[in-house]
Write an enzyme that holds these catalytic residues in place. Structure first.
Site, PDB file in Angstrom:
ATOM      1  N   ASP A 189      34.078  39.006  38.491  1.00  0.00           N
ATOM      2  CA  ASP A 189      34.222  38.736  40.039  1.00  0.00           C
ATOM      3  C   ASP A 189      35.384  37.898  40.160  1.00  0.00           C
ATOM      4  O   ASP A 189      36.434  37.770  39.305  1.00  0.00           O
ATOM      5  CB  ASP A 189      33.081  37.960  40.327  1.00  0.00           C
ATOM      6  CG  ASP A 189      32.937  36.468  39.570  1.00  0.00           C
ATOM      7  OD1 ASP A 189      33.972  35.946  39.279  1.00  0.00           O
ATOM      8  OD2 ASP A 189      31.655  35.977  39.708  1.00  0.00           O
ATOM      9  N   ALA A 190      35.637  37.476  41.395  1.00  0.00           N
ATOM     10  CA  ALA A 190      36.775  37.062  41.911  1.00  0.00           C
ATOM     11  C   ALA A 190      37.204  35.747  41.001  1.00  0.00           C
ATOM     12  O   ALA A 190      38.524  35.072  40.972  1.00  0.00           O
ATOM     13  CB  ALA A 190      36.960  36.780  43.416  1.00  0.00           C
TER      14      ALA A 190
END
Length: 139
Positions: A14-15
């Site tokens: 994810d980010a």
């Protein structure tokens, strides 16, 4: 027990750079198909020759420690419980021999010859999936 190994890819994160949780379910699915292939029942052959597959009925995963891009992961899978038509396969995820997650899937031995229908797991398959002396019956 069968081991399935892979490396975490950039697209699995994810980010924040941590593995996005649905990927563990994807990897459990992949590990199940690797397990079947290792006992001589590759999913593609099982389906093409017998029109049999093992659809997912339930899945669960507990996360203990995060995984990151390029981590090397080992998933250790084994069938831990069986009913007549259904089996439970356990998946334990390791990074450097430390367990980072564990989960399971419950799957049904299903014929797709006509409309999908679960039917009893053949004895020879049961013997390959789970040694008789280790067999537990699901409630």
């Amino acid at each position: 027990m069968v081991e399935y190994t892979f490396k975490v890819r950039w697209g699995d994160t994810d980010a924040a750079g941590i593995v996005f949780y649905p990927n563990f379910y994807k990897w459990m699915d992949e590990a199940t198909h690797e397990f079947l292939a290792s006992i001589g029942l590759p999913s593609s052959t099982l389906y093409s020759e017998q029109q049999v597959s093992v659809p997912l009925l339930e899945a669960h995963c507990e996360f203990k420690s995060p995984l990151f891009f390029e981590d090397a992961v080992i998933v250790r899978s084994s069938v831990v419980e069986m009913q007549r038509k259904v089996f439970k396969i356990s998946h334990k995820f390791f990074k450097d021999e430390k367990m980072v997650a564990e989960g399971y899937e419950i799957r049904a031995w299903t014929s797709f010859k006509e409309k999908p229908k679960a039917y009893p797991i053949p004895d020879e398959v049961r013997g390959k999936m789970m040694p008789a002396n280790a067999e537990k019956v699901m409630n």
